[in-house]
Design a protein around this motif. Structure first.
Motif, PDB file in Angstrom:
ATOM      1  N   THR A  82       0.850  -1.186   0.000  1.00  0.00           N
ATOM      2  CA  THR A  82       0.000   0.000   0.000  1.00  0.00           C
ATOM      3  C   THR A  82       0.891   1.244   0.000  1.00  0.00           C
ATOM      4  N   ASN A  83       0.299   2.397  -0.268  1.00  0.00           N
ATOM      5  CA  ASN A  83       1.063   3.643  -0.248  1.00  0.00           C
ATOM      6  C   ASN A  83       1.729   3.866   1.109  1.00  0.00           C
ATOM      7  N   ALA A  84       0.985   3.626   2.174  1.00  0.00           N
ATOM      8  CA  ALA A  84       1.507   3.886   3.514  1.00  0.00           C
ATOM      9  C   ALA A  84       2.699   3.003   3.858  1.00  0.00           C
ATOM     10  N   ALA A  85       2.837   1.878   3.157  1.00  0.00           N
ATOM     11  CA  ALA A  85       3.904   0.920   3.475  1.00  0.00           C
ATOM     12  C   ALA A  85       5.171   1.142   2.659  1.00  0.00           C
ATOM     13  N   ALA A 149      -0.408   9.010   4.256  1.00  0.00           N
ATOM     14  CA  ALA A 149       1.058   8.887   4.206  1.00  0.00           C
ATOM     15  C   ALA A 149       1.636   9.214   2.836  1.00  0.00           C
ATOM     16  N   THR A 150       0.971  10.074   2.085  1.00  0.00           N
ATOM     17  CA  THR A 150       1.477  10.545   0.799  1.00  0.00           C
ATOM     18  C   THR A 150       1.911  11.997   0.926  1.00  0.00           C
ATOM     19  N   THR A 151       2.568  12.496  -0.107  1.00  0.00           N
ATOM     20  CA  THR A 151       2.926  13.911  -0.134  1.00  0.00           C
ATOM     21  C   THR A 151       1.676  14.772  -0.101  1.00  0.00           C
ATOM     22  N   ARG A 167      -8.804  10.251   5.272  1.00  0.00           N
ATOM     23  CA  ARG A 167      -7.598   9.548   4.828  1.00  0.00           C
ATOM     24  C   ARG A 167      -7.922   8.091   4.505  1.00  0.00           C
ATOM     25  N   PHE A 168      -7.580   7.677   3.277  1.00  0.00           N
ATOM     26  CA  PHE A 168      -7.774   6.297   2.838  1.00  0.00           C
ATOM     27  C   PHE A 168      -6.413   5.607   2.764  1.00  0.00           C
ATOM     28  N   GLU A 169      -6.424   4.291   2.925  1.00  0.00           N
ATOM     29  CA  GLU A 169      -5.172   3.556   3.056  1.00  0.00           C
ATOM     30  C   GLU A 169      -4.418   3.400   1.739  1.00  0.00           C
ATOM     31  N   ASP A 170      -5.105   3.459   0.618  1.00  0.00           N
ATOM     32  CA  ASP A 170      -4.432   3.340  -0.675  1.00  0.00           C
ATOM     33  C   ASP A 170      -5.240   4.077  -1.735  1.00  0.00           C
ATOM     34  N   ASP A 171      -4.623   4.264  -2.897  1.00  0.00           N
ATOM     35  CA  ASP A 171      -5.281   5.012  -3.964  1.00  0.00           C
ATOM     36  C   ASP A 171      -6.525   4.294  -4.480  1.00  0.00           C
TER      37      ASP A 171
END
Length: 263
Positions: A82-85, A149-151, A167-171
């Motif tokens: 995921t993005n956060a990872a 956890a993205t820019t 906030r969502f965990e992934d796109d």
């Protein structure tokens, strides 16, 4: 003196124990000996990394990872995350590199190393035409959705006051929420907006303002100088010979800036 020596010994022992607990990242020689490079990619990012109609991973980041592994002379193991990872995956040695629309920021540089920039993304705020937004101040009192956890998350959090940030965990989850009409205002990248508008019910989103253009780097664990040097040289070489630029343009439908690798 005895007390000081005892404290020093305890501190040294604690430091050794901490070092043993931390996974050791593979450097260039070890990757070559292994014959496999593990590259982490967050799937579900339109045009950068997604699953195609044949249920195969593709996109500019996926193809960049494939090209890098081929030039290194090893097999590619795609580590889907995921993005956060993206940063934690490198820190915990679950991947050797991350090629996943990861913006180069000072905060992230404290945790991992980055190659010279290999690509860019434009961060934007988008909403339906009837919602009046032209800058950060107009987000006050409004609900805006983004990926954790993205820019984008860092930028909206730092520049808005009184906005409700979802906030969502992934796109992929973020996109679904916008397509289904759960949220109307989004902070994401321009490529994501295009993908949303192809499937959104109730009218398309329009870009209200550009937050910034972010340089993307290939991330790797600190303390791997040989691997970092090889990746830097690979990026510069393949940017100059046009291969990286061609891959990016094929999927993003825009060109990379000429000065990118010197930024």
């Amino acid at each position: 003196m005895k007390i000081n020596r005892r404290i020093a010994l305890l501190a040294m022992t604690a430091g050794m124990s901490l070092g043993l607990a931390m996974p050791a990242a593979a450097d260039l020689a070890e990757i070559r000996e292994r014959g496999v490079i593990r590259i982490a990619v967050a799937m579900g990012i339109p045009q950068y990394s997604y699953i195609d109609s044949n249920m195969q991973p593709t996109g500019s980041d996926v193809e960049t990872a494939r090209m890098l592994a081929e030039d290194l002379g090893v097999a590619l193991e795609l580590v889907e995350i995921t993005n956060a990872a993206r940063v934690p995956t490198i820190q915990t040695d679950k991947a050797d590199l991350v090629v996943s629309a990861l913006g180069i920021t000072d905060e992230r540089r404290q945790a991992i190393d980055f190659s010279v920039p290999y690509a860019t993304l434009a961060l934007v705020v988008a909403a339906p035409a009837d919602i009046d937004i032209s800058d950060y101040a107009d987000l006050t009192g409004k609900r805006i959705a983004l990926t954790r956890a993205t820019t984008n998350d860092q930028d909206i959090t730092a520049n808005t006051t009184g906005a409700e940030i979802l906030r969502f965990e992934d796109d992929a989850t973020l996109i679904t929420s916008v397509i289904s009409g759960q949220v109307d205002i989004i902070s994401s990248q321009s490529a994501v907006i295009g993908g949303i508008n192809e499937r959104r019910r109730g009218g398309p989103l329009e870009i209200k303002f550009i937050q910034r253009e972010t340089n993307l780097g290939i991330g790797l664990a600190k303390g791997n100088p040989e691997l970092l040097a090889w990746v830097d040289e690979w990026v510069v070489t393949n940017f100059d010979n046009g291969r990286l630029r061609e891959v990016f343009t094929t999927y993003q439908h825009r060109d990379l800036p000429d000065d990118l690798t010197s930024r």
